[in-house]
Design a protein around this motif. Structure first.
Motif, PDB file in Angstrom:
ATOM      1  N   ALA A 192      12.206   1.256  40.215  1.00  0.00           N
ATOM      2  CA  ALA A 192      11.727  -0.120  40.059  1.00  0.00           C
ATOM      3  C   ALA A 192      12.714  -0.953  39.242  1.00  0.00           C
ATOM      4  CB  ALA A 192      10.365  -0.116  39.380  1.00  0.00           C
ATOM      5  N   VAL A 246       6.147  -1.316  39.897  1.00  0.00           N
ATOM      6  CA  VAL A 246       5.915  -1.253  38.455  1.00  0.00           C
ATOM      7  C   VAL A 246       4.445  -0.909  38.183  1.00  0.00           C
ATOM      8  CG1 VAL A 246       5.808  -2.656  36.345  1.00  0.00           C
ATOM      9  CG2 VAL A 246       7.828  -2.751  37.809  1.00  0.00           C
ATOM     10  N   VAL A 260       8.670  -5.169  43.855  1.00  0.00           N
ATOM     11  CA  VAL A 260       9.010  -4.650  42.521  1.00  0.00           C
ATOM     12  C   VAL A 260       7.770  -4.629  41.636  1.00  0.00           C
ATOM     13  CG1 VAL A 260      10.313  -5.151  40.428  1.00  0.00           C
ATOM     14  CG2 VAL A 260      11.436  -5.264  42.641  1.00  0.00           C
ATOM     15  N   ASP A 261       6.979  -5.690  41.687  1.00  0.00           N
ATOM     16  CA  ASP A 261       5.742  -5.736  40.890  1.00  0.00           C
ATOM     17  C   ASP A 261       4.818  -4.583  41.270  1.00  0.00           C
ATOM     18  OD1 ASP A 261       6.672  -7.921  39.630  1.00  0.00           O
ATOM     19  OD2 ASP A 261       5.468  -9.375  40.767  1.00  0.00           O
ATOM     20  N   SER A 279      15.661  -1.556  41.414  1.00  0.00           N
ATOM     21  CA  SER A 279      15.308  -2.551  42.440  1.00  0.00           C
ATOM     22  C   SER A 279      15.278  -3.951  41.848  1.00  0.00           C
ATOM     23  CB  SER A 279      13.929  -2.223  43.029  1.00  0.00           C
ATOM     24  OG  SER A 279      13.977  -1.000  43.696  1.00  0.00           O
ATOM     25  N   LYS A 280      14.730  -4.041  40.662  1.00  0.00           N
ATOM     26  CA  LYS A 280      14.653  -5.352  40.022  1.00  0.00           C
ATOM     27  C   LYS A 280      16.064  -5.900  39.766  1.00  0.00           C
ATOM     28  CE  LYS A 280      11.873  -7.677  36.589  1.00  0.00           C
ATOM     29  NZ  LYS A 280      10.965  -7.526  35.466  1.00  0.00           N
ATOM     30  N   GLN A 281      16.949  -5.016  39.312  1.00  0.00           N
ATOM     31  CA  GLN A 281      18.332  -5.458  39.093  1.00  0.00           C
ATOM     32  C   GLN A 281      18.981  -5.882  40.413  1.00  0.00           C
ATOM     33  OE1 GLN A 281      19.969  -1.994  37.206  1.00  0.00           O
ATOM     34  NE2 GLN A 281      19.381  -2.654  35.132  1.00  0.00           N
ATOM     35  N   VAL A 329      17.471  -6.935  43.061  1.00  0.00           N
ATOM     36  CA  VAL A 329      16.873  -8.212  43.505  1.00  0.00           C
ATOM     37  C   VAL A 329      17.501  -9.379  42.746  1.00  0.00           C
ATOM     38  CG1 VAL A 329      14.757  -9.584  43.432  1.00  0.00           C
ATOM     39  CG2 VAL A 329      14.693  -7.245  44.269  1.00  0.00           C
ATOM     40  N   GLU A 330      17.686  -9.188  41.452  1.00  0.00           N
ATOM     41  CA  GLU A 330      18.295 -10.272  40.667  1.00  0.00           C
ATOM     42  C   GLU A 330      19.715 -10.553  41.151  1.00  0.00           C
ATOM     43  OE1 GLU A 330      17.812  -8.864  36.707  1.00  0.00           O
ATOM     44  OE2 GLU A 330      15.759  -9.630  36.544  1.00  0.00           O
ATOM     45  N   ARG A 365      10.132  -9.543  44.994  1.00  0.00           N
ATOM     46  CA  ARG A 365       9.448  -9.596  43.695  1.00  0.00           C
ATOM     47  C   ARG A 365       8.078  -8.915  43.787  1.00  0.00           C
ATOM     48  NH1 ARG A 365      12.028 -14.862  42.698  1.00  0.00           N
ATOM     49  NH2 ARG A 365      13.614 -14.430  41.128  1.00  0.00           N
TER      50      ARG A 365
END
Lengths: 121, 407
Positions: free
Chosen positions: B275, B167, B163-164, B278-280, B282-283, B160
């Motif tokens: 990003a 972003v 990803v932050d 990556s967020k997807q 990570v989820e 997280r």
């Protein structure tokens, strides 16, 4: 420090089962093969609880209880009978001799632990 | 009935009774040869006593001190034997019932034991397989188990943060694009200013040219002015030259800024895509971790149930194993009962020996006294029999756990 229980029975398998059950519950167990042996071991080290059979060679359970109650250090120590005897007459004799409780064989290990915990914590 | 007849009846009955006792006690004797032996003994007794009756003249009986006394003694013997038979019959029934109970307890205990241990075995295997499954899920590279919950938490936190950060970088890149656009605009303004300078330079050159023409028309008087006009033209040319150089450099800067803007644009667009992906990822990873956690929880729950069931089975097995003590005591009591019966049988055997001898040669007073002694002993033992065998130490009829009573 673990509390000590003196287990007296002329049957080796019963001694083994009682010892295994009580040790697994965190108690220290001293075994004796009959009333006479039990009396000697009781004198050598004061137990927190005595668990004895009735029908044994040399000295039976009732005689042992009477002998133990004659010792100052055993006047307040709980003594439980663990025996196949289940008649009211025998239980009355046990109560009169100074027994704290009466457990009829065969014993359920969990029940034995519950009773012991209830009596000595 | 004559004394001889009574002897024949009593003797035959005694032979059959003793044979019956042995048959009842000892299964090994339940064969044809032994039963034939008993029958032969009974018949032999009948023959001997019949022969004695035929061979013994009536006067032989007169040698006995008192026929009445003999008859009474025989009658007493027969009565005692009948009582023996009845008491023994009852005792045999008790013995059979006790042995049957012992067998029942044995078989119940053994069945329970087998069931318990089989269940324990199966549960142990299940536990082992589940344990291996959990181990393979949780094991690290070196086979070391890791703290799964902590690992999940740390991984999630790191991903997280990453990803932050990405972003945030994308946002900065977008800001940079805006800044380069502003710089590019300012550069265009500078180029515009350079155009003004070029204009000034051209006008200055034109003025210098006019000044030179005017100086030429003035002749000698305008010679100095002509020099100034030349210098002004030279300055104008240099200004134009510098302006061209600045324009070239600023144009190059503008090109570089355009390239940088394009690059930053590409970077911002790429980073945002990465990003978002990556967020997807990570989820999805977190979903997988959550499912794994649920599966681990279920597995651990199953292991717990198995452990509890195993504990119950072990308790049951431990309880059942106590059959040995109970049956030992029960058999001990049966042995005690048999010992008592054996002692009585010995007394009866002694008495029957005297009766047997007396039937042949008559019973002398000392033998009669011994016979009475045997009979008294048998009666005493019979009176004591129930008392000594009544106290059975094992009263349980089944293998349920015994009662607990605290006084």
């Amino acid at each position: 420090m673990a509390k000590t229980i003196l287990a007296i029975d002329d049957s080796a398998s019963i001694r083994q089962m009682v010892s295994f059950t009580l040790k697994s519950a965190g108690y220290e167990v001293i075994e004796a093969v009959d009333g006479m042996d039990g009396l000697d071991k009781a004198k050598a080290k004061t137990a927190h609880l005595v668990l004895t059979d009735q029908n044994m060679p040399r000295m039976d359970g009732l005689t042992l209880i009477r002998s133990l109650r004659g010792l100052p250090q055993y006047q307040a120590v709980p003594i439980l009978m663990l025996t196949t005897e289940s008649s009211d007459a025998m239980k009355s004799q046990g109560r009169a001799a100074g027994a704290t409780g009466w457990l009829v064989k065969p014993f359920d290990p969990q029940k034995l632990i519950e009773v012991v915990r209830k009596v000595i914590g | 009935m004559s004394l001889t007849s009574k002897l024949r009846v009593a003797g035959t009955a005694w032979a059959l009774f003793v044979g019956g006792l042995l048959l009842a006690f000892e299964p090994a004797l339940r064969n044809g040869a032994f039963i034939a032996g008993i029958a032969a003994l009974a018949l032999g007794w009948l023959w001997l006593s019949g022969g004695a009756s035929a061979a013994t003249p009536g006067h032989a009986l007169d040698e006995l001190r008192s026929a009445g006394e003999q008859t009474g003694l025989m009658g007493e013997t027969a009565t005692t034997l009948i009582r023996c038979s009845q008491e023994f019959g009852e005792q045999f029934d008790e013995t059979r019932a006790e042995l049957q109970r012992a067998q029942t307890i044995f078989s119940e205990a053994i069945e329970t034991l087998i069931g318990s241990f089989h269940a324990m075995l199966d549960q142990s295997k299940q536990q082992q397989a589940l344990g291996l499954l959990v181990l393979s899920r949780n094991a690290g590279e070196g086979g070391d188990a890791v703290d799964f919950a902590r690992f999940t938490q740390e991984t999630s936190s790191t991903l997280r943060a990453f990803v932050d950060s990405v972003v945030e970088n994308s946002k900065l890149a977008m800001a940079l694009v805006e800044m380069t656009e502003r710089i590019s605009g300012q550069v265009r303004e500078v180029l515009g200013m350079l155009g003004e300078i070029d204009g000034i330079s051209k006008q200055t050159n034109l003025l210098a040219l006019n000044a030179a023409i005017e100086a030429a028309r003035a002749g000698e008087a305008g010679r100095g002015f002509s020099v100034v006009a030349d210098e002004v033209r030279d300055l104008s040319a240099r200004t134009g030259h510098f302006s061209q150089q600045i324009r070239a450099r600023v144009g190059s800067v503008q090109t570089s800024i355009g390239d940088a803007e394009a690059a930053i644009n590409r970077m911002a667009a790429q980073d945002m895509t990465f990003a978002i992906k990556s967020k997807q990822d990570v989820e999805q990873a977190m979903d997988s971790v959550e499912r794994m956690n649920e599966a681990t929880g279920q597995t651990v729950g199953e292991l717990q149930h198995i452990a509890e069931a195993m504990e119950r089975n072990v308790s049951q097995a431990v309880m059942s194993l106590q059959f040995q003590d109970m049956v030992t005591q029960l058999i001990g009591h049966v042995a005690k009962r048999l010992d008592e019966l054996h002692e009585i049988m010995r007394e009866i055997e002694g008495a029957s020996g005297i009766v047997e001898q007396g039937a042949a040669t008559g019973i002398a007073p000392p033998q009669a006294e011994r016979l009475r002694g045997y009979l008294d002993s048998v009666r005493t033992r019979l009176d004591r029999l129930k008392e000594t065998t009544n106290n059975n130490p094992v009263c349980q009829q089944s293998f349920a756990s015994g009662e607990v009573e605290l006084f």
